[in-house]
Design a protein around this motif. Structure first.
Motif, PDB file in Angstrom:
ATOM      1  N   LYS A   1       6.221   7.943  15.364  1.00 36.47           N
ATOM      2  CA  LYS A   1       5.985   7.340  16.668  1.00 36.47           C
ATOM      3  C   LYS A   1       6.629   5.949  16.685  1.00 36.47           C
ATOM      4  O   LYS A   1       6.790   5.315  15.627  1.00 36.47           O
ATOM      5  N   PRO A   2       6.942   5.443  17.871  1.00 37.36           N
ATOM      6  CA  PRO A   2       7.507   4.089  17.934  1.00 37.36           C
ATOM      7  C   PRO A   2       6.621   3.039  17.259  1.00 37.36           C
ATOM      8  O   PRO A   2       7.129   2.082  16.670  1.00 37.36           O
ATOM      9  N   GLU A   3       5.312   3.236  17.305  1.00 38.97           N
ATOM     10  CA  GLU A   3       4.405   2.270  16.674  1.00 38.97           C
ATOM     11  C   GLU A   3       4.434   2.330  15.150  1.00 38.97           C
ATOM     12  O   GLU A   3       3.806   1.511  14.478  1.00 38.97           O
ATOM     13  N   ASP A   4       5.146   3.281  14.585  1.00 34.02           N
ATOM     14  CA  ASP A   4       5.348   3.311  13.129  1.00 34.02           C
ATOM     15  C   ASP A   4       6.486   2.378  12.703  1.00 34.02           C
ATOM     16  O   ASP A   4       6.718   2.208  11.501  1.00 34.02           O
ATOM     17  N   THR A   5       7.183   1.804  13.650  1.00 32.59           N
ATOM     18  CA  THR A   5       8.269   0.880  13.336  1.00 32.59           C
ATOM     19  C   THR A   5       7.745  -0.313  12.540  1.00 32.59           C
ATOM     20  O   THR A   5       6.801  -0.988  12.965  1.00 32.59           O
ATOM     21  N   ALA A   6       8.342  -0.542  11.383  1.00 36.17           N
ATOM     22  CA  ALA A   6       7.873  -1.613  10.493  1.00 36.17           C
ATOM     23  C   ALA A   6       8.791  -1.684   9.279  1.00 36.17           C
ATOM     24  O   ALA A   6       9.612  -0.785   9.053  1.00 36.17           O
ATOM     25  N   VAL A   7       8.599  -2.735   8.513  1.00 38.26           N
ATOM     26  CA  VAL A   7       9.156  -2.773   7.157  1.00 38.26           C
ATOM     27  C   VAL A   7       8.109  -2.152   6.247  1.00 38.26           C
ATOM     28  O   VAL A   7       6.942  -2.547   6.269  1.00 38.26           O
ATOM     29  N   TYR A   8       8.522  -1.173   5.467  1.00 41.01           N
ATOM     30  CA  TYR A   8       7.610  -0.463   4.578  1.00 41.01           C
ATOM     31  C   TYR A   8       7.814  -0.943   3.146  1.00 41.01           C
ATOM     32  O   TYR A   8       8.949  -1.014   2.653  1.00 41.01           O
ATOM     33  N   TYR A   9       6.687  -1.245   2.501  1.00 40.05           N
ATOM     34  CA  TYR A   9       6.704  -1.758   1.139  1.00 40.05           C
ATOM     35  C   TYR A   9       5.927  -0.822   0.222  1.00 40.05           C
ATOM     36  O   TYR A   9       4.859  -0.329   0.595  1.00 40.05           O
ATOM     37  N   CYS A  10       6.429  -0.607  -0.974  1.00 38.20           N
ATOM     38  CA  CYS A  10       5.602   0.047  -1.974  1.00 38.20           C
ATOM     39  C   CYS A  10       5.043  -1.021  -2.898  1.00 38.20           C
ATOM     40  O   CYS A  10       5.594  -2.128  -3.028  1.00 38.20           O
ATOM     41  N   ALA A  11       3.929  -0.693  -3.530  1.00 41.86           N
ATOM     42  CA  ALA A  11       3.227  -1.645  -4.359  1.00 41.86           C
ATOM     43  C   ALA A  11       2.543  -0.913  -5.506  1.00 41.86           C
ATOM     44  O   ALA A  11       2.178   0.252  -5.373  1.00 41.86           O
ATOM     45  N   ALA A  12       2.350  -1.638  -6.607  1.00 41.34           N
ATOM     46  CA  ALA A  12       1.716  -1.079  -7.795  1.00 41.34           C
ATOM     47  C   ALA A  12       0.502  -1.905  -8.164  1.00 41.34           C
ATOM     48  O   ALA A  12       0.521  -3.142  -8.070  1.00 41.34           O
ATOM     49  N   ARG A  13      -0.525  -1.201  -8.613  1.00 42.89           N
ATOM     50  CA  ARG A  13      -1.785  -1.875  -8.929  1.00 42.89           C
ATOM     51  C   ARG A  13      -2.380  -1.282 -10.204  1.00 42.89           C
ATOM     52  O   ARG A  13      -2.517  -0.065 -10.312  1.00 42.89           O
ATOM     53  N   ALA A  14      -2.771  -2.170 -11.119  1.00 44.01           N
ATOM     54  CA  ALA A  14      -3.411  -1.734 -12.364  1.00 44.01           C
ATOM     55  C   ALA A  14      -4.898  -1.598 -12.131  1.00 44.01           C
ATOM     56  O   ALA A  14      -5.694  -2.360 -12.659  1.00 44.01           O
ATOM     57  N   GLY A  15      -5.284  -0.625 -11.316  1.00 43.96           N
ATOM     58  CA  GLY A  15      -6.686  -0.428 -11.013  1.00 43.96           C
ATOM     59  C   GLY A  15      -6.826   0.738 -10.054  1.00 43.96           C
ATOM     60  O   GLY A  15      -5.881   1.498  -9.848  1.00 43.96           O
ATOM     61  N   THR A  16      -7.984   0.850  -9.434  1.00 48.76           N
ATOM     62  CA  THR A  16      -8.217   1.946  -8.503  1.00 48.76           C
ATOM     63  C   THR A  16      -7.552   1.655  -7.156  1.00 48.76           C
ATOM     64  O   THR A  16      -7.016   0.567  -6.937  1.00 48.76           O
ATOM     65  N   ILE A  17      -7.608   2.633  -6.271  1.00 47.73           N
ATOM     66  CA  ILE A  17      -7.002   2.474  -4.953  1.00 47.73           C
ATOM     67  C   ILE A  17      -7.609   1.275  -4.219  1.00 47.73           C
ATOM     68  O   ILE A  17      -8.829   1.081  -4.220  1.00 47.73           O
ATOM     69  N   ALA A  18      -6.771   0.502  -3.594  1.00 48.44           N
ATOM     70  CA  ALA A  18      -7.205  -0.598  -2.728  1.00 48.44           C
ATOM     71  C   ALA A  18      -6.483  -0.473  -1.400  1.00 48.44           C
ATOM     72  O   ALA A  18      -5.286  -0.159  -1.366  1.00 48.44           O
ATOM     73  N   THR A  19      -7.203  -0.711  -0.337  1.00 53.63           N
ATOM     74  CA  THR A  19      -6.600  -0.646   0.997  1.00 53.63           C
ATOM     75  C   THR A  19      -6.250  -2.027   1.531  1.00 53.63           C
ATOM     76  O   THR A  19      -5.807  -2.163   2.671  1.00 53.63           O
ATOM     77  N   THR A  20      -6.474  -3.037   0.729  1.00 48.22           N
ATOM     78  CA  THR A  20      -6.028  -4.388   1.052  1.00 48.22           C
ATOM     79  C   THR A  20      -4.842  -4.713   0.147  1.00 48.22           C
ATOM     80  O   THR A  20      -4.624  -4.033  -0.861  1.00 48.22           O
ATOM     81  N   PRO A  21      -4.049  -5.723   0.500  1.00 48.72           N
ATOM     82  CA  PRO A  21      -2.828  -6.002  -0.296  1.00 48.72           C
ATOM     83  C   PRO A  21      -3.098  -6.617  -1.668  1.00 48.72           C
ATOM     84  O   PRO A  21      -2.332  -7.455  -2.136  1.00 48.72           O
ATOM     85  N   LYS A  22      -4.141  -6.171  -2.343  1.00 51.70           N
ATOM     86  CA  LYS A  22      -4.450  -6.697  -3.672  1.00 51.70           C
ATOM     87  C   LYS A  22      -3.735  -5.866  -4.727  1.00 51.70           C
ATOM     88  O   LYS A  22      -4.368  -5.189  -5.547  1.00 51.70           O
ATOM     89  N   TYR A  23      -2.441  -5.878  -4.658  1.00 56.70           N
ATOM     90  CA  TYR A  23      -1.601  -5.160  -5.591  1.00 56.70           C
ATOM     91  C   TYR A  23      -0.819  -6.162  -6.432  1.00 56.70           C
ATOM     92  O   TYR A  23      -0.543  -7.278  -5.996  1.00 56.70           O
ATOM     93  N   ASP A  24      -0.460  -5.726  -7.628  1.00 56.73           N
ATOM     94  CA  ASP A  24       0.134  -6.645  -8.593  1.00 56.73           C
ATOM     95  C   ASP A  24       1.639  -6.803  -8.417  1.00 56.73           C
ATOM     96  O   ASP A  24       2.192  -7.869  -8.704  1.00 56.73           O
TER      97      ASP A  24
END
Length: 122
Positions: free
Chosen positions: A87-110
């Motif tokens: 959808k047009p609202e999916d327009t964005a810069v997409y980032y991948c991230a890695a985290r040494a822990g369980t899933i987080a839905t906030t940007p608390k990635y390493d």
């Protein structure tokens, strides 16, 4: 240290599909939970999806459930984001991230990649 490089972004019409890839180098890829975030123009970075170290658990933002699929291939040190019914609202810069822990839905990635642009035209 983990280095992340995203690819696969581009311009697509509404209703179309794209598959993003993120290749990791450095420390053992299977040691990290992986996530995808996006930052729409003029907005804050937001959670899209995440997957645990061996793919046993996934988590999605409500806005992408049923349309996006996260997966990983530990042998290739790669995480994917299959995006369908865009959808047009999916327009964005997409980032991948890695985290040494369980899933987080906030940007608390390493570790973070540099991002890849996805533009969905109406």
């Amino acid at each position: 240290q983990v280095q992340l490089v995203e690819s696969g972004g581009g311009l697509v019409q509404a209703g179309g599909s794209l598959r993003l890839s993120c290749v990791a180098s450095g420390r053992a890829f299977s040691g990290y939970t992986m996530g995808w975030f996006r930052q729409p123009p003029g907005k804050e970075r937001e959670f899209v999806a995440a997957i645990t170290r061996f793919g046993g658990t996934t988590n999605y933002a409500d806005s992408v459930k049923g349309r996006f699929t996260i997966s990983r291939d530990n042998a290739k040190s790669t995480v994917y984001l299959q995006m369908n019914s865009l959808k047009p609202e999916d327009t964005a810069v997409y980032y991948c991230a890695a985290r040494a822990g369980t899933i987080a839905t906030t940007p608390k990635y390493d570790y973070w990649g540099q991002g890849t642009q996805v533009t969905v035209s109406s």
